[in-house]
Design an enzyme around this catalytic site. Structure first.
Site, PDB file in Angstrom:
ATOM      1  N   GLN A 170       8.063  -9.083   7.948  1.00  0.00           N
ATOM      2  CA  GLN A 170       9.238  -8.616   7.219  1.00  0.00           C
ATOM      3  C   GLN A 170       9.821  -7.333   7.837  1.00  0.00           C
ATOM      4  O   GLN A 170      10.791  -6.785   7.323  1.00  0.00           O
ATOM      5  CB  GLN A 170       8.952  -8.446   5.732  1.00  0.00           C
ATOM      6  N   LYS A 173      13.966  -1.171  -7.720  1.00  0.00           N
ATOM      7  CA  LYS A 173      14.520  -0.407  -6.589  1.00  0.00           C
ATOM      8  C   LYS A 173      14.886  -1.379  -5.470  1.00  0.00           C
ATOM      9  O   LYS A 173      15.922  -1.248  -4.831  1.00  0.00           O
ATOM     10  CB  LYS A 173      13.539   0.647  -6.073  1.00  0.00           C
ATOM     11  N   GLY A 182       0.823  -1.216   0.000  1.00  0.00           N
ATOM     12  CA  GLY A 182       0.000   0.000   0.000  1.00  0.00           C
ATOM     13  C   GLY A 182       0.849   1.255   0.000  1.00  0.00           C
ATOM     14  O   GLY A 182       2.030   1.221  -0.330  1.00  0.00           O
ATOM     15  N   HIS A 242       4.463   1.965  -8.093  1.00  0.00           N
ATOM     16  CA  HIS A 242       3.520   0.826  -8.058  1.00  0.00           C
ATOM     17  C   HIS A 242       2.578   0.888  -9.266  1.00  0.00           C
ATOM     18  O   HIS A 242       2.277  -0.129  -9.880  1.00  0.00           O
ATOM     19  CB  HIS A 242       2.624   0.899  -6.814  1.00  0.00           C
ATOM     20  N   ARG A 260       8.221   5.408   1.693  1.00  0.00           N
ATOM     21  CA  ARG A 260       8.869   6.049   2.853  1.00  0.00           C
ATOM     22  C   ARG A 260       9.150   7.534   2.593  1.00  0.00           C
ATOM     23  O   ARG A 260       9.352   8.283   3.545  1.00  0.00           O
ATOM     24  CB  ARG A 260      10.175   5.338   3.194  1.00  0.00           C
TER      25      ARG A 260
HETATM   26  O1  PAF Z   1       8.061  -4.690  -1.973  1.00  0.00           O
HETATM   27  C1  PAF Z   1       7.077  -4.755  -1.194  1.00  0.00           C
HETATM   28  O2  PAF Z   1       6.217  -3.872  -1.148  1.00  0.00           O
HETATM   29  C2  PAF Z   1       6.959  -5.951  -0.256  1.00  0.00           C
HETATM   30  O3  PAF Z   1       8.210  -6.370   0.185  1.00  0.00           O
HETATM   31  C3  PAF Z   1       6.164  -7.120  -0.863  1.00  0.00           C
HETATM   32  C4  PAF Z   1       6.851  -7.702  -2.082  1.00  0.00           C
HETATM   33  C5  PAF Z   1       4.766  -6.655  -1.225  1.00  0.00           C
HETATM   34  C6  PAF Z   1       6.032  -8.238   0.179  1.00  0.00           C
HETATM   35  O4  PAF Z   1       5.386  -7.804   1.338  1.00  0.00           O
END
Ligand code: PAF
Length: 283
Positions: free
Chosen positions: A61, A151, A31, A37, A189
């Site tokens: 993560q 990136k 998101g 994206h 970020r």
């Molecule tokens: O790159 C990201 O936004 C995340 O690491 C991903 C691939 C969606 C996994 O949570």
């Protein structure tokens, strides 16, 4: 655009679409969407019959609680953007749906050095968390193609390795980094930077480009040292790592032989925002 929050709804819907012979392009995200994206979504839209996206801020993560808590969550505006860019179905589960209680996520893969260098050194466990969630999302969506930005180049290497090791039938499509007009790589970020920090941030890409122009003319260790010094000229910028490494193994290069496909990678702390970027040193 359809929006599902449960695995079974998402699976049932995609099952019916696959039964009609549709190819599925998939863009997994956390998101806080930006043009980077949306470029992946556009590309998937042109290359597949159906585009699926996911928005899930994956707790396993994050190795820093504060980073997880501060991660921007903007589901309503993200959903509108996705719909406008050709996303057909959005999967936005809660953490309990992805990681039911009492279940310890596990993935039986060795990544060799891929998850030990650079990001791996500074964010222990991060890539295993990424691989676990991406594997789970691939199991749910079963995409024909999946789109990832360069990136996060080390993430891309981890995912390619996982897909190969587990023979997952998906084509991974790497997509170029999208940059602001001043060169700053787009990242969710960036919205946490103050105005002063935002003005300093393009320095990172500027130095990466300088390194690209100088590789082969200056020995690699000197070039690395120069780059770190140059970035840290402003005390607000603190380099976590700056590496010149091999494009495939990601291992640091000490003597560049003019043939090896090298890349420069860096992670920089700007205030309390951690930014990463990279450039290919070959063309
Ligand atoms: O790159 C990201 O936004 C995340 O690491 C991903 C691939 C969606 C996994 O949570």
């Amino acid at each position: 655009m359809k929006l599902f929050t449960t695995i079974s709804e998402m699976q049932n819907y995609l099952l019916s679409q696959r039964a009609e012979g549709k190819s599925i392009g998939f863009v997994p995200t956390m998101g806080a969407l930006h043009q980077g994206h949306l470029t992946l979504v556009n590309r998937s839209h042109t290359e597949n019959d159906l585009t699926a996206c996911s928005i899930f801020v994956n707790p396993i993560q994050f190795n820093n609680r504060e980073d997880l808590e501060k991660y921007p969550r903007t589901l309503n505006s993200d959903a509108k953007l996705l719909e406008a860019h050709g996303c057909d179905v959005l999967f936005a589960p809660e953490a309990a749906e992805m990681y039911p209680e009492n279940e310890t996520p596990f993935l039986d893969i060795e990544f060799g050095m891929l998850d030990k260098v650079m990001e791996g050194k500074f964010r222990p466990g991060h890539f295993r968390g990424v691989a676990i969630v991406v594997k789970r999302l691939f199991d749910i969506v079963q995409p024909s193609r999946a789109y990832f930005g360069k990136k996060d180049f080390q993430q891309l290497a981890i995912i390619n390795h996982m897909v190969k090791s587990l023979s997952i039938p998906v084509e991974i499509i790497p997509c170029d980094t999208v940059r602001e007009p001043d060169g700053l790589a787009m990242s969710s970020r960036n919205m946490r930077l103050t105005i002063t920090e935002r003005n300093l941030a393009p320095k990172i890409y500027e130095i990466l480009l300088n390194v690209k122009n100088s590789v082969g003319k200056i020995p690699v260790p000197e070039l690395r040292e120069w780059a770190i010094k140059k970035i840290e000229e402003d005390p607000a910028l603190k380099v976590e790592y700056f590496e010149i490494g091999d494009k495939d193994s990601l291992m640091p290069i000490v003597h560049w032989n003019h043939k090896q496909q090298a890349m420069a990678f860096t992670a920089v702390l700007l205030g309390n925002v951690r930014l990463i970027d990279n450039v290919e040193l070959f063309s």
